[in-house]
Design a protein around this motif. Structure first.
Motif, PDB file in Angstrom:
ATOM      1  N   ARG A 296       7.223 -34.870 -13.849  1.00 53.54           N
ATOM      2  CA  ARG A 296       6.539 -35.095 -12.560  1.00 53.54           C
ATOM      3  C   ARG A 296       5.629 -36.305 -12.647  1.00 53.54           C
ATOM      4  O   ARG A 296       5.641 -37.176 -11.776  1.00 53.54           O
ATOM      5  CB  ARG A 296       5.740 -33.863 -12.165  1.00 53.54           C
ATOM      6  CG  ARG A 296       4.988 -34.044 -10.840  1.00 53.54           C
ATOM      7  CD  ARG A 296       4.049 -32.906 -10.520  1.00 53.54           C
ATOM      8  NE  ARG A 296       4.759 -31.680 -10.204  1.00 53.54           N
ATOM      9  CZ  ARG A 296       4.736 -30.576 -10.946  1.00 53.54           C
ATOM     10  NH1 ARG A 296       4.020 -30.562 -12.061  1.00 53.54           N
ATOM     11  NH2 ARG A 296       5.391 -29.508 -10.588  1.00 53.54           N
TER      12      ARG A 296
ATOM     13  N   ARG B 273       8.036 -30.106 -17.416  1.00 57.13           N
ATOM     14  CA  ARG B 273       7.886 -30.218 -15.966  1.00 57.13           C
ATOM     15  C   ARG B 273       6.760 -31.184 -15.604  1.00 57.13           C
ATOM     16  O   ARG B 273       6.902 -32.034 -14.727  1.00 57.13           O
ATOM     17  CB  ARG B 273       7.620 -28.820 -15.385  1.00 57.13           C
ATOM     18  CG  ARG B 273       7.455 -28.768 -13.894  1.00 57.13           C
ATOM     19  CD  ARG B 273       8.698 -29.195 -13.131  1.00 57.13           C
ATOM     20  NE  ARG B 273       9.873 -28.391 -13.390  1.00 57.13           N
ATOM     21  CZ  ARG B 273      10.127 -27.183 -12.841  1.00 57.13           C
ATOM     22  NH1 ARG B 273       9.264 -26.672 -11.988  1.00 57.13           N
ATOM     23  NH2 ARG B 273      11.228 -26.525 -13.128  1.00 57.13           N
ATOM     24  N   SER B 274       5.634 -31.054 -16.308  1.00 55.26           N
ATOM     25  CA  SER B 274       4.514 -31.957 -16.037  1.00 55.26           C
ATOM     26  C   SER B 274       4.863 -33.391 -16.400  1.00 55.26           C
ATOM     27  O   SER B 274       4.556 -34.334 -15.668  1.00 55.26           O
ATOM     28  CB  SER B 274       3.274 -31.532 -16.834  1.00 55.26           C
ATOM     29  OG  SER B 274       2.650 -30.445 -16.234  1.00 55.26           O
TER      30      SER B 274
ATOM     31  N   ALA C  52       8.937 -26.064 -21.756  1.00 52.93           N
ATOM     32  CA  ALA C  52       9.466 -26.242 -20.392  1.00 52.93           C
ATOM     33  C   ALA C  52       8.330 -26.587 -19.439  1.00 52.93           C
ATOM     34  O   ALA C  52       8.502 -27.415 -18.527  1.00 52.93           O
ATOM     35  CB  ALA C  52      10.183 -24.973 -19.945  1.00 52.93           C
ATOM     36  N   LEU C  53       7.176 -25.973 -19.624  1.00 53.18           N
ATOM     37  CA  LEU C  53       6.013 -26.302 -18.803  1.00 53.18           C
ATOM     38  C   LEU C  53       5.562 -27.740 -19.064  1.00 53.18           C
ATOM     39  O   LEU C  53       5.263 -28.497 -18.130  1.00 53.18           O
ATOM     40  CB  LEU C  53       4.874 -25.325 -19.096  1.00 53.18           C
ATOM     41  CG  LEU C  53       5.060 -23.902 -18.549  1.00 53.18           C
ATOM     42  CD1 LEU C  53       4.125 -22.919 -19.251  1.00 53.18           C
ATOM     43  CD2 LEU C  53       4.826 -23.859 -17.045  1.00 53.18           C
TER      44      LEU C  53
ATOM     45  N   ARG D  46      -1.125 -35.026 -18.691  1.00 50.22           N
ATOM     46  CA  ARG D  46      -2.350 -34.238 -18.651  1.00 50.22           C
ATOM     47  C   ARG D  46      -2.112 -32.843 -19.179  1.00 50.22           C
ATOM     48  O   ARG D  46      -2.935 -32.288 -19.892  1.00 50.22           O
ATOM     49  CB  ARG D  46      -2.857 -34.168 -17.206  1.00 50.22           C
ATOM     50  CG  ARG D  46      -4.301 -33.754 -17.078  1.00 50.22           C
ATOM     51  CD  ARG D  46      -4.734 -33.846 -15.633  1.00 50.22           C
ATOM     52  NE  ARG D  46      -4.042 -32.854 -14.817  1.00 50.22           N
ATOM     53  CZ  ARG D  46      -4.464 -31.609 -14.676  1.00 50.22           C
ATOM     54  NH1 ARG D  46      -5.534 -31.194 -15.286  1.00 50.22           N
ATOM     55  NH2 ARG D  46      -3.805 -30.754 -13.915  1.00 50.22           N
ATOM     56  N   HIS D  47      -0.959 -32.284 -18.823  1.00 49.91           N
ATOM     57  CA  HIS D  47      -0.674 -30.919 -19.232  1.00 49.91           C
ATOM     58  C   HIS D  47      -0.043 -30.933 -20.625  1.00 49.91           C
ATOM     59  O   HIS D  47       0.870 -31.697 -20.883  1.00 49.91           O
ATOM     60  CB  HIS D  47       0.277 -30.271 -18.225  1.00 49.91           C
ATOM     61  CG  HIS D  47       0.381 -28.796 -18.395  1.00 49.91           C
ATOM     62  ND1 HIS D  47      -0.607 -27.938 -17.984  1.00 49.91           N
ATOM     63  CD2 HIS D  47       1.330 -28.036 -18.962  1.00 49.91           C
ATOM     64  CE1 HIS D  47      -0.247 -26.699 -18.264  1.00 49.91           C
ATOM     65  NE2 HIS D  47       0.923 -26.730 -18.868  1.00 49.91           N
TER      66      HIS D  47
END
Lengths: 149, 417
Positions: free
Chosen positions: B152, B148-149, B144-145, B284-285
């Motif tokens: 975005r 999100r990145s 999920a993290l 990046r994430h």
């Protein structure tokens, strides 16, 4: 996990840390200091401090390498947890990836009411939060500005 | 260039079998596993007594499940090895079977994945080290993290990854072995209960039970065993690796492993434009996890001597919808950032440029762990034979099965008709 005003006034110095291998109560009685291990070979910080090797170069490290640093870091990303995926996690609650030292990223609970108060790159500070059970304090992150209030 | 995978005349998938993936039941694992093995034997036209060795991929059954199960086929005295590597358990069992065949140790080897729904206990939670948050080892939170990145940085909405679930649930609805056989609309996927971040329930794979089996035969033994070559699918590559960085950020100055002399692009690759290798444009994430997928897939493509764009089929680890977008870019089917457009154009549909998760993937077919990776091989074999009734990708010649295990190990196999 929401911001609890009552917790702000409680004396936490008599309570034990929920995870003493990771953090201690700072001198202000509210913030947390994190325990890192500083590698004797490459000088980089590893977390947690009791890891059996440097997370960067693999050098064996022992308790003598432990150092305390103010707990906090840079928020990299965050999401809201809608379903209880593990016991003890607040639902709804916000979790994020936080860079707590150079090349050291940890997931942490962020004590704000909603995501609109967050953005990637913002500074966070680690703060002690009394546990609901009353038998210790845990770690939450708050925006740096909020922590200073 | 000759690779180890070409030893012993090469390694071929000669038989495939499945027990349907399903929600947890009281059915014993022996029944699940034996159903798949008997189907594979029948498919290959081989007798159990001809099988020389067996590898069992499982996570939750317990110690030494193989002999307990396989004795019901008749005592064979064959070597049995149990393999556990999280989601990739079956994939690694398959790889070990390939190694045994290509090194001439055996000519007929069974790779079987079988599992019951377990308690999910992980070594990562037993290493004696604490985390600041109990969410730290939960895969749904990690992805999920990353989602999100990804969204975005791409300027995309949640519907971009929800479309993965729409496609894969649709494919699963056409697969009689799938755990979930109900097509879903984009509106249904988006409106479903949220789990974490932007992931809703249909964007998270179901857990359950099931079994998948394949019989591997050496090229040298195909004739002796009287097997029909055109029904056999050749394994062209098998590559595995593990994560280099444990933290989710891309480290500055990181050198991708394929830059080494050992991993030069293959001469046989034609017209292949790999995405930027130093990963500008990659999210990046979560970059370390994406690099894990990219490097394992690239190594397998190089071993097979093809470009990603030559793949007709790709079965990959879509435990969470965003993974398909991330990995279709990382594997090189499309450029970084083009994952949502690749999907929306229909390029990853059955009948598109490369059918991704024609089986329904983990989201639709299910993810019983031990069988999952071998189930991917079964699907690709069925497709390459032209026998995937109701969901056949036309003209399929090349397929890749790619799997990760708890985000820390990766494995890729390339197969050809």
């Amino acid at each position: 996990m929401t911001h609890d005003p009552a917790a702000m006034t409680r004396d936490l110095s008599t309570l034990p840390a929920q995870r003493p291998s990771l953090y201690r109560l700072a001198a202000d009685g509210r913030s947390l200091d994190f325990l890192f291990a500083q590698c004797p070979a490459c000088q980089a910080l590893s977390f947690p401090a009791n890891a059996p090797g440097c997370m960067h170069c693999g050098q064996a490290i022992d308790a003598s390498a432990q150092v305390l640093r103010p707990g906090g870091g840079t928020l990299l990303e965050y999401v809201t947890l809608h379903l209880a995926l593990a016991p003890g996690l607040p639902v709804p609650g916000i979790v994020g990836d936080i860079r707590i030292a150079d090349r050291v990223v940890q997931q942490g609970l962020i004590a704000v009411d909603d995501e609109s108060r967050l953005h990637p790159g913002m500074a966070l500070r680690a703060r002690a939060q009394p546990l609901a059970s009353g038998d210790g304090y845990g770690c939450v992150f708050v925006p740096d500005r909020q922590a200073a209030q | 260039m000759s690779h180890w995978i070409d030893g012993n005349g090469g390694v071929y998938v000669a038989g495939i079998g499945l027990h349907r993936y399903q929600f947890p039941t009281q059915t014993p694992y022996t029944h699940l596993g034996l159903t798949a093995v008997r189907a594979a034997l029948a498919d290959a036209g081989l007798a159990w007594q001809q099988v020389q060795s067996a590898y069992i991929g499982t996570t939750s059954i317990g110690m030494a499940a193989g002999p307990v199960m396989l004795r019901h086929l008749g005592a064979g005295g064959l070597a049995v090895m149990q393999v556990e590597n999280a989601s990739a358990s079956g994939s690694f069992a398959f790889r070990q079977a390939c190694i045994e065949v290509t090194h001439g140790i055996s000519d007929v080897v069974l790779a079987l994945g079988v599992d019951k729904h377990g308690d999910g206990r992980r070594a990562a939670n037993k290493d004696g080290l604490e985390h600041l948050s109990d969410s730290a080892t939960i895969p749904a939170v990690k992805f999920a993290l990353m989602a999100r990145s990804y969204l975005r940085e791409r300027g995309a909405g949640a519907e971009a990854m929800a479309r993965v679930a729409v496609k894969n649930h649709g494919n699963a609805a056409r697969n009689p072995y799938a755990q979930l056989r109900k097509p879903r609309t984009l509106e249904q996927v988006l409106a479903a209960t949220k789990v974490v971040g932007d992931l809703t329930v249909p964007q998270c794979c179901p857990r359950g039970e099931g079994a998948a089996a394949v019989l591997l035969v050496s090229g040298h033994a195909l004739g002796r065993l009287g097997l029909e070559r055109k029904r056999c699918v050749r394994v062209r590559a098998s590559c595995a690796n593990s994560e280099r960085h444990q933290h989710p950020e891309r480290s500055e100055g990181h050198q991708c492993p394929e830059r080494s002399e050992r991993h030069q692009p293959p001469e046989r690759s034609q017209g292949h434009q790999h995405p930027e290798r130093s990963a500008p444009g990659a999210p990046r994430h979560g970059a370390s996890a994406i690099e894990l997928v990219r490097s394992s897939a690239q190594a397998a493509l190089e071993q097979a001597g093809i470009a990603a764009t030559q793949l007709d089929l790709l079965e990959l680890h879509d435990a969470f919808s965003v993974e398909e977008l991330l990995y279709s870019e990382a594997i090189g089917l499309c450029a970084p950032g083009e994952g949502p457009a690749y999907l929306e154009r229909g390029d990853s549909q059955i009948g598109g440029r490369c059918a991704i998760n024609a089986s329904g993937g983990l989201l639709g077919m299910g993810h019983p762990l031990g069988p999952t990776g071998i189930g991917q091989i079964v699907e690709i074999t069925r497709q390459l034979r032209g026998a995937a009734e109701g969901r056949q990708h036309p003209g399929a010649r090349w397929g890749m099965a790619h799997m990760i295990g708890l985000g820390a190990v990766a494995i890729a196999h390339v197969l050809s008709a």
